[in-house]
Design an enzyme around this catalytic site. Structure first.
Site, PDB file in Angstrom:
ATOM      1  N   TYR A 135      58.358  62.845  22.351  1.00 11.34           N
ATOM      2  CA  TYR A 135      57.354  62.340  21.445  1.00 11.34           C
ATOM      3  C   TYR A 135      56.855  61.131  21.957  1.00 11.34           C
ATOM      4  O   TYR A 135      55.962  60.659  21.377  1.00 11.34           O
ATOM      5  CB  TYR A 135      57.989  62.289  19.920  1.00 11.34           C
ATOM      6  CG  TYR A 135      58.188  63.724  19.419  1.00 11.34           C
ATOM      7  CD1 TYR A 135      57.289  64.513  19.194  1.00 11.34           C
ATOM      8  CD2 TYR A 135      59.634  64.160  19.283  1.00 11.34           C
ATOM      9  CE1 TYR A 135      57.759  65.983  18.596  1.00 11.34           C
ATOM     10  CE2 TYR A 135      60.069  65.264  18.594  1.00 11.34           C
ATOM     11  CZ  TYR A 135      59.060  66.204  18.403  1.00 11.34           C
ATOM     12  OH  TYR A 135      59.488  67.591  18.010  1.00 11.34           O
ATOM     13  N   HIS A 141      68.329  65.927  15.977  1.00  8.45           N
ATOM     14  CA  HIS A 141      68.573  66.184  17.187  1.00  8.45           C
ATOM     15  C   HIS A 141      70.061  65.456  17.789  1.00  8.45           C
ATOM     16  O   HIS A 141      70.466  64.561  17.467  1.00  8.45           O
ATOM     17  CB  HIS A 141      67.518  65.360  18.064  1.00  8.45           C
ATOM     18  CG  HIS A 141      66.223  66.346  18.321  1.00  8.45           C
ATOM     19  ND1 HIS A 141      65.049  65.526  18.280  1.00  8.45           N
ATOM     20  CD2 HIS A 141      65.878  67.351  17.855  1.00  8.45           C
ATOM     21  CE1 HIS A 141      64.175  66.404  18.586  1.00  8.45           C
ATOM     22  NE2 HIS A 141      64.313  67.532  18.117  1.00  8.45           N
ATOM     23  N   LYS A 145      71.270  73.086  12.985  1.00  6.94           N
ATOM     24  CA  LYS A 145      71.593  73.861  13.813  1.00  6.94           C
ATOM     25  C   LYS A 145      73.048  73.426  14.325  1.00  6.94           C
ATOM     26  O   LYS A 145      73.579  72.373  13.982  1.00  6.94           O
ATOM     27  CB  LYS A 145      70.701  73.553  15.342  1.00  6.94           C
ATOM     28  CG  LYS A 145      69.300  74.224  15.440  1.00  6.94           C
ATOM     29  CD  LYS A 145      68.784  73.892  16.800  1.00  6.94           C
ATOM     30  CE  LYS A 145      67.373  74.600  16.915  1.00  6.94           C
ATOM     31  NZ  LYS A 145      66.958  74.451  18.313  1.00  6.94           N
ATOM     32  N   HIS A 196      56.656  74.302  13.125  1.00 13.42           N
ATOM     33  CA  HIS A 196      57.071  73.383  14.305  1.00 13.42           C
ATOM     34  C   HIS A 196      56.278  72.225  14.347  1.00 13.42           C
ATOM     35  O   HIS A 196      56.336  71.154  14.792  1.00 13.42           O
ATOM     36  CB  HIS A 196      57.788  73.943  15.346  1.00 13.42           C
ATOM     37  CG  HIS A 196      59.334  73.696  15.911  1.00 13.42           C
ATOM     38  ND1 HIS A 196      60.127  73.866  15.080  1.00 13.42           N
ATOM     39  CD2 HIS A 196      59.659  72.927  16.796  1.00 13.42           C
ATOM     40  CE1 HIS A 196      61.255  73.399  15.635  1.00 13.42           C
ATOM     41  NE2 HIS A 196      60.937  72.737  16.816  1.00 13.42           N
ATOM     42  N   ARG A 203      56.446  69.493  12.029  1.00  9.47           N
ATOM     43  CA  ARG A 203      57.819  68.647  12.578  1.00  9.47           C
ATOM     44  C   ARG A 203      57.242  67.600  13.818  1.00  9.47           C
ATOM     45  O   ARG A 203      57.566  66.627  13.596  1.00  9.47           O
ATOM     46  CB  ARG A 203      58.862  69.809  13.191  1.00  9.47           C
ATOM     47  CG  ARG A 203      59.992  69.007  13.639  1.00  9.47           C
ATOM     48  CD  ARG A 203      61.106  70.041  13.777  1.00  9.47           C
ATOM     49  NE  ARG A 203      62.149  69.719  14.664  1.00  9.47           N
ATOM     50  CZ  ARG A 203      63.482  69.280  14.223  1.00  9.47           C
ATOM     51  NH1 ARG A 203      63.315  68.638  12.834  1.00  9.47           N
ATOM     52  NH2 ARG A 203      64.299  68.604  14.901  1.00  9.47           N
ATOM     53  N   ARG A 241      63.059  71.569  10.017  1.00  8.66           N
ATOM     54  CA  ARG A 241      62.708  73.083  10.822  1.00  8.66           C
ATOM     55  C   ARG A 241      62.529  73.948   9.546  1.00  8.66           C
ATOM     56  O   ARG A 241      62.904  73.980   8.539  1.00  8.66           O
ATOM     57  CB  ARG A 241      63.772  73.624  11.702  1.00  8.66           C
ATOM     58  CG  ARG A 241      64.472  72.464  12.879  1.00  8.66           C
ATOM     59  CD  ARG A 241      65.445  73.208  13.682  1.00  8.66           C
ATOM     60  NE  ARG A 241      66.051  72.140  14.437  1.00  8.66           N
ATOM     61  CZ  ARG A 241      67.049  71.241  14.521  1.00  8.66           C
ATOM     62  NH1 ARG A 241      67.423  70.972  13.234  1.00  8.66           N
ATOM     63  NH2 ARG A 241      67.144  70.533  15.502  1.00  8.66           N
TER      64      ARG A 241
END
Length: 299
Positions: free
Chosen positions: A280, A271, A174, A245, A248, A150
């Protein structure tokens, strides 16, 4: 004693920043959502949070639809306000049922945008050069595509976080979750050239440890990365909007399209839930379908 609405909001923002460790971007978005909600309350002459019942909450959401906000944006605003009310309920006993009872609007079925390899190659071509800016932009683009990190993770990388011997970079994801992401020879060569020939000269007299710097030698910001990518798009004459993004998304799509398993891509992207990565597979499946329709004699 319950504080004034604005004071309570300041207390909540401090809570999510310091105790919940939300990113500065997320905090800013939550704060903006709350300011919009308070403006609505003021317009409706509502001065007390306890006066907000389900009917008022529904009216607020209706106003958001009237202003043509996307469903995903409305859903995020509901989450922001719901989280704020949950905090206010826990601290001061303010009723939080109004937004707890609201349903999130169904999200549009929108697949993440990504680059095809030929398009990405055009981006790399415009970074060719020996000047300091080109060397930096090349290293930045190579690392983004090599790792799928990110933009917030990219601008937080320090020089010491890059292990050239093992070909991995340490990133802080995150929720302050640390992970190590591998990168390949193209990114490694670009990074070494940038660190040897470009970064020291861009830094001049500046003293800091951040990996990527702007043309003044200061740490590169997320906004700065977006500016660089948009500039590359214009120079490559690619007529589409680009975000960090999108690189990404391209990273994940290309890996899955080449046969990588979903769990591996999940780990690389950082994730927490597999469902975040599964989107995806829809892209790669659609690409396979289009290729089939265009090439099979009886399609």
């Amino acid at each position: 004693m319950v504080p004034e609405i604005r004071d309570l909001a300041d207390e909540y923002v401090s809570y999510i920043r310091l105790e919940k460790n939300y990113s500065s971007y997320t905090v800013a978005e939550y704060e903006k959502d709350l300011q919009g909600f308070f403006a609505f309350l003021e317009h409706e002459h509502i001065n007390d949070l306890d006066e907000v019942d389900y009917a008022v909450a529904r009216l607020y959401v209706t106003r958001l639809y009237d202003r043509m906000f996307a469903r995903t944006t409305i859903s995020r605003k509901i989450s922001s306000i719901r989280s704020f009310y949950k905090f206010a309920n826990a601290r001061y006993g303010i009723q939080d049922q109004a937004f707890r009872l609201l349903y999130h609007p169904k999200k549009e079925e929108r697949l993440p945008a990504f680059f095809y390899e030929q398009e990405l190659e055009k981006l790399f071509e415009v970074t060719i050069g020996e000047d300091h800016r080109s060397l930096r932009d090349r290293a930045l683009l190579e690392l983004l595509y090599a790792t799928g990190i990110r933009v917030g993770e990219l601008v937080s990388i320090e020089v010491k976080d890059v292990d050239h011997y093992l070909g991995i970079v340490k990133v802080m994801g995150k929720g302050r979750r640390e992970r190590f992401v591998p990168y390949g020879s193209f990114a490694d060569e670009a990074l070494e050239r940038y660190l040897e020939a470009s970064r020291p000269r861009l830094m001049k007299e500046k003293k800091h440890s951040m990996l990527f710097v702007n043309l003044r030698g200061d740490p590169l910001t997320a906004r700065g990365v977006r500016y660089i990518l948009n500039d590359l798009m214009e120079r490559a004459a690619l007529h589409t909007k680009i975000t960090p993004h999108m690189i990404r998304h391209t990273f994940a799509t290309h890996l899955l399209g080449a046969g990588a398993d979903l769990r591996t891509v999940q780990e690389l992207l950082g994730h927490r839930h597999l469902s975040s990565t599964q989107v995806y597979t829809h892209i790669t499946n659609e690409h396979l379908r289009q290729t089939y329709l265009q090439t099979h004699p009886r399609a």
